[in-house]
Design a protein around this motif. Structure first.
Motif, PDB file in Angstrom:
ATOM      1  N   ALA A  93      22.249 -32.959 -20.640  1.00 23.64           N
ATOM      2  CA  ALA A  93      21.943 -31.962 -19.611  1.00 23.64           C
ATOM      3  C   ALA A  93      22.619 -32.335 -18.305  1.00 23.64           C
ATOM      4  O   ALA A  93      22.563 -33.490 -17.875  1.00 23.64           O
ATOM      5  CB  ALA A  93      20.436 -31.864 -19.402  1.00 23.64           C
ATOM      6  N   ARG A  94      23.241 -31.352 -17.663  1.00 25.02           N
ATOM      7  CA  ARG A  94      23.925 -31.592 -16.400  1.00 25.02           C
ATOM      8  C   ARG A  94      23.526 -30.603 -15.309  1.00 25.02           C
ATOM      9  O   ARG A  94      23.748 -30.852 -14.136  1.00 25.02           O
ATOM     10  CB  ARG A  94      25.448 -31.544 -16.612  1.00 25.02           C
ATOM     11  CG  ARG A  94      25.984 -32.699 -17.470  1.00 25.02           C
ATOM     12  CD  ARG A  94      25.756 -34.030 -16.803  1.00 25.02           C
ATOM     13  NE  ARG A  94      26.239 -35.170 -17.568  1.00 25.02           N
ATOM     14  CZ  ARG A  94      25.511 -35.862 -18.442  1.00 25.02           C
ATOM     15  NH1 ARG A  94      24.250 -35.514 -18.652  1.00 25.02           N
ATOM     16  NH2 ARG A  94      26.015 -36.899 -19.084  1.00 25.02           N
ATOM     17  N   LYS A  95      22.948 -29.484 -15.670  1.00 27.97           N
ATOM     18  CA  LYS A  95      22.477 -28.502 -14.689  1.00 27.97           C
ATOM     19  C   LYS A  95      20.998 -28.247 -14.968  1.00 27.97           C
ATOM     20  O   LYS A  95      20.656 -27.539 -15.912  1.00 27.97           O
ATOM     21  CB  LYS A  95      23.280 -27.205 -14.779  1.00 27.97           C
ATOM     22  CG  LYS A  95      24.772 -27.372 -14.483  1.00 27.97           C
ATOM     23  CD  LYS A  95      25.497 -26.039 -14.565  1.00 27.97           C
ATOM     24  CE  LYS A  95      26.981 -26.200 -14.221  1.00 27.97           C
ATOM     25  NZ  LYS A  95      27.690 -24.904 -14.215  1.00 27.97           N
ATOM     26  N   ILE A  96      20.139 -28.852 -14.146  1.00 24.07           N
ATOM     27  CA  ILE A  96      18.714 -28.875 -14.458  1.00 24.07           C
ATOM     28  C   ILE A  96      17.894 -28.320 -13.300  1.00 24.07           C
ATOM     29  O   ILE A  96      17.970 -28.820 -12.168  1.00 24.07           O
ATOM     30  CB  ILE A  96      18.242 -30.309 -14.775  1.00 24.07           C
ATOM     31  CG1 ILE A  96      19.105 -30.935 -15.871  1.00 24.07           C
ATOM     32  CG2 ILE A  96      16.771 -30.300 -15.186  1.00 24.07           C
ATOM     33  CD1 ILE A  96      20.161 -31.876 -15.355  1.00 24.07           C
ATOM     34  N   ALA A  97      17.103 -27.278 -13.570  1.00 21.00           N
ATOM     35  CA  ALA A  97      16.194 -26.695 -12.583  1.00 21.00           C
ATOM     36  C   ALA A  97      14.773 -27.157 -12.893  1.00 21.00           C
ATOM     37  O   ALA A  97      14.283 -26.958 -14.010  1.00 21.00           O
ATOM     38  CB  ALA A  97      16.273 -25.178 -12.610  1.00 21.00           C
ATOM     39  N   LEU A  98      14.121 -27.779 -11.921  1.00 22.50           N
ATOM     40  CA  LEU A  98      12.766 -28.288 -12.092  1.00 22.50           C
ATOM     41  C   LEU A  98      11.783 -27.407 -11.329  1.00 22.50           C
ATOM     42  O   LEU A  98      11.907 -27.247 -10.115  1.00 22.50           O
ATOM     43  CB  LEU A  98      12.674 -29.728 -11.583  1.00 22.50           C
ATOM     44  CG  LEU A  98      13.652 -30.727 -12.186  1.00 22.50           C
ATOM     45  CD1 LEU A  98      13.443 -32.105 -11.564  1.00 22.50           C
ATOM     46  CD2 LEU A  98      13.502 -30.787 -13.697  1.00 22.50           C
ATOM     47  N   PHE A  99      10.831 -26.845 -12.062  1.00 21.08           N
ATOM     48  CA  PHE A  99       9.817 -25.989 -11.443  1.00 21.08           C
ATOM     49  C   PHE A  99       8.616 -26.832 -11.038  1.00 21.08           C
ATOM     50  O   PHE A  99       8.064 -27.582 -11.839  1.00 21.08           O
ATOM     51  CB  PHE A  99       9.365 -24.893 -12.408  1.00 21.08           C
ATOM     52  CG  PHE A  99      10.369 -23.803 -12.600  1.00 21.08           C
ATOM     53  CD1 PHE A  99      10.267 -22.617 -11.904  1.00 21.08           C
ATOM     54  CD2 PHE A  99      11.435 -23.974 -13.473  1.00 21.08           C
ATOM     55  CE1 PHE A  99      11.202 -21.608 -12.069  1.00 21.08           C
ATOM     56  CE2 PHE A  99      12.378 -22.972 -13.653  1.00 21.08           C
ATOM     57  CZ  PHE A  99      12.262 -21.785 -12.942  1.00 21.08           C
ATOM     58  N   GLY A 100       8.202 -26.694  -9.786  1.00 26.75           N
ATOM     59  CA  GLY A 100       7.026 -27.414  -9.319  1.00 26.75           C
ATOM     60  C   GLY A 100       5.744 -26.843  -9.911  1.00 26.75           C
ATOM     61  O   GLY A 100       5.731 -25.815 -10.582  1.00 26.75           O
ATOM     62  N   VAL A 101       4.644 -27.532  -9.653  1.00 24.41           N
ATOM     63  CA  VAL A 101       3.327 -27.090 -10.098  1.00 24.41           C
ATOM     64  C   VAL A 101       2.870 -25.925  -9.231  1.00 24.41           C
ATOM     65  O   VAL A 101       3.148 -25.865  -8.031  1.00 24.41           O
ATOM     66  CB  VAL A 101       2.333 -28.267 -10.028  1.00 24.41           C
ATOM     67  CG1 VAL A 101       0.894 -27.791 -10.213  1.00 24.41           C
ATOM     68  CG2 VAL A 101       2.682 -29.311 -11.084  1.00 24.41           C
ATOM     69  N   GLY A 102       2.175 -24.978  -9.845  1.00 22.20           N
ATOM     70  CA  GLY A 102       1.720 -23.792  -9.136  1.00 22.20           C
ATOM     71  C   GLY A 102       0.390 -23.999  -8.414  1.00 22.20           C
ATOM     72  O   GLY A 102      -0.113 -25.118  -8.298  1.00 22.20           O
ATOM     73  N   GLN A 103      -0.179 -22.900  -7.961  1.00 19.12           N
ATOM     74  CA  GLN A 103      -1.461 -22.944  -7.245  1.00 19.12           C
ATOM     75  C   GLN A 103      -2.613 -23.047  -8.247  1.00 19.12           C
ATOM     76  O   GLN A 103      -3.388 -22.107  -8.435  1.00 19.12           O
ATOM     77  CB  GLN A 103      -1.618 -21.694  -6.388  1.00 19.12           C
ATOM     78  CG  GLN A 103      -0.645 -21.598  -5.230  1.00 19.12           C
ATOM     79  CD  GLN A 103      -0.903 -20.352  -4.401  1.00 19.12           C
ATOM     80  OE1 GLN A 103      -0.537 -19.252  -4.785  1.00 19.12           O
ATOM     81  NE2 GLN A 103      -1.552 -20.527  -3.257  1.00 19.12           N
ATOM     82  N   ILE A 104      -2.733 -24.209  -8.858  1.00 16.13           N
ATOM     83  CA  ILE A 104      -3.707 -24.370  -9.945  1.00 16.13           C
ATOM     84  C   ILE A 104      -5.145 -24.217  -9.450  1.00 16.13           C
ATOM     85  O   ILE A 104      -6.037 -23.877 -10.240  1.00 16.13           O
ATOM     86  CB  ILE A 104      -3.535 -25.720 -10.654  1.00 16.13           C
ATOM     87  CG1 ILE A 104      -3.655 -26.884  -9.662  1.00 16.13           C
ATOM     88  CG2 ILE A 104      -2.182 -25.779 -11.373  1.00 16.13           C
ATOM     89  CD1 ILE A 104      -3.624 -28.257 -10.329  1.00 16.13           C
ATOM     90  N   GLY A 105      -5.372 -24.438  -8.170  1.00 20.90           N
ATOM     91  CA  GLY A 105      -6.721 -24.290  -7.632  1.00 20.90           C
ATOM     92  C   GLY A 105      -7.076 -22.878  -7.232  1.00 20.90           C
ATOM     93  O   GLY A 105      -8.211 -22.616  -6.809  1.00 20.90           O
ATOM     94  N   CYS A 106      -6.124 -21.952  -7.359  1.00 25.66           N
ATOM     95  CA  CYS A 106      -6.360 -20.561  -6.960  1.00 25.66           C
ATOM     96  C   CYS A 106      -6.492 -19.620  -8.154  1.00 25.66           C
ATOM     97  O   CYS A 106      -6.623 -18.406  -7.972  1.00 25.66           O
ATOM     98  CB  CYS A 106      -5.229 -20.076  -6.053  1.00 25.66           C
ATOM     99  SG  CYS A 106      -5.077 -21.005  -4.503  1.00 25.66           S
TER     100      CYS A 106
END
Length: 363
Positions: free
Chosen positions: A210-223
């Motif tokens: 892998a050379r082009k990697i998009a990392l998604f953060g954690v969402g509003q799990i408390g909402c």
């Protein structure tokens, strides 16, 4: 290198050029790792409570219920469309033949960075196992493309997205009745453990090509309606300790992106601010963000064959934990093309896919 490989290279270039000229795919393939926010059918064949291959899930999806945890498209479906793919990326559970040339979706509902996460719900495919499944795909690609070098060249031009961490809190740390992690670690300590393991997993993904990697953060799990109902808010809008967990993880993940980009100079990692983009979806003026669109069971998933709300575009949540297609579309579009500087770091997916990693300016 045999002559046959040069024909493969030539054919791939011709296909790529034709697709770009016709406004189709912007890159050859898209590989997806994640949890229920991206799962499109991998859990259908597992012995788990975390599977949704029944109505009313998929009520707004062209193929009906598929295992997607929403009424229509997921965020990664929207991104795939924006990238120009003519078909949705297939789940690993059913992907076969030359279909894998376009990418594979390994995401699994209830899965996490830690292998034990989600085990109270049954079988799932944690990130370590998703990486093993990707290894299987790579071996199949070698068979198709002819050589390891050809496969490495091909994979280096693909997009990878990874979205993990939500369940390590929702279905691990904040479930003391099933897990001891909250008794053994402070929130800071647990988050640091997650980040350390996640960083190693991302390095493994890099080692696999892998050379082009998009990392998604954690969402509003408390909402989410499920979290609010289960834990209460003590007068706040959301469950504050869970929101603190999200923000703590995301801050550390952004630092991981900086570290990986500094050390792995022939690759590019970006951070997608899923939390902030999701919060901004309030501009869609949802009439209801406090409950799901469908009648739910005790586990927060839609009750099979019950009739959901008719005005689905006016709801932020589909069930107790998962957003509607309206939110997924909003997040997918902002992930691909950032509207605010805070949406993505150091830039968005549309810039990542066009990046020439051979250019010394980006090393």
């Amino acid at each position: 290198m045999g002559k046959s490989w040069w024909w493969v290279i030539a054919a791939l270039f011709m296909v790529a050029l034709q697709q770009i000229a016709e406004g189709y795919q912007q890159l050859p393939c898209y590989f997806i790792f994640g949890d229920s926010l991206a799962d499109n059918g991998n859990n259908n064949f597992l012995d788990t409570l975390a599977k949704v291959n029944y109505a009313p899930y998929g009520i707004d999806f062209p193929f009906g219920p598929t295992g997607r945890f929403t009424n229509g498209r997921t965020t990664v479906d929207v991104i795939a469309e924006l990238l120009g793919f003519q078909n949705f990326i297939p789940p690993f559970a059913t992907a076969s033949g030359t279909d894998i040339l376009f990418g594979v979706n390994y995401a699994s509902g209830s899965a996490g960075i830690r292998n034990e996460t989600g085990q109270q719900l049954g079988e799932r495919v944690p990130l370590d196992m998703q990486l093993e499944h990707h290894q299987t795909t790579i071996l199949d690609l070698v068979d198709i493309l002819g050589t390891t070098w050809a496969t490495e060249w091909y994979l280096s031009r693909c997009l990878y997205s990874v979205g993990m961490g939500n369940n390590d809190y929702l279905n691990n740390y904040f479930l003391p009745e099933y897990y001891n992690t909250s008794k053994e670690y402070t929130l800071q300590q647990f988050t640091q453990l997650l980040i350390q393991q996640y960083t190693q997993q991302l390095k493994t993904l890099y080692d696999y090509g892998a050379r082009k990697i998009a990392l998604f953060g954690v969402g509003q799990i408390g909402c989410t309606p499920g979290s609010i109902e289960k834990y209460g808010t003590n007068g706040s809008t959301c469950v504050e300790i869970m929101e603190e967990a999200s923000q703590l993880f995301n801050k550390k993940l952004k630092s991981v992106v900086e570290e990986l980009n500094a050390n792995l100079t022939d690759a590019k990692f970006i951070y997608i601010n899923y939390y902030a983009i999701g919060a901004d979806s309030s501009v869609l003026n949802f009439k209801d963000s406090s409950s799901g669109c469908c009648p739910v069971a005790i586990d927060g998933e839609c009750i099979a064959n019950q009739i959901p709300c008719k005005n689905r575009t006016e709801f932020a949540f589909w069930d107790s934990y998962h957003p509607t297609e309206a939110v997924n579309k909003f997040i997918g579009e902002r992930s691909y093309s950032a509207l605010e500087p805070s949406d993505a770091y150091p830039f968005d997916i549309s810039h990542l896919v066009l990046l020439n990693l051979q250019d010394a300016a980006y090393k």
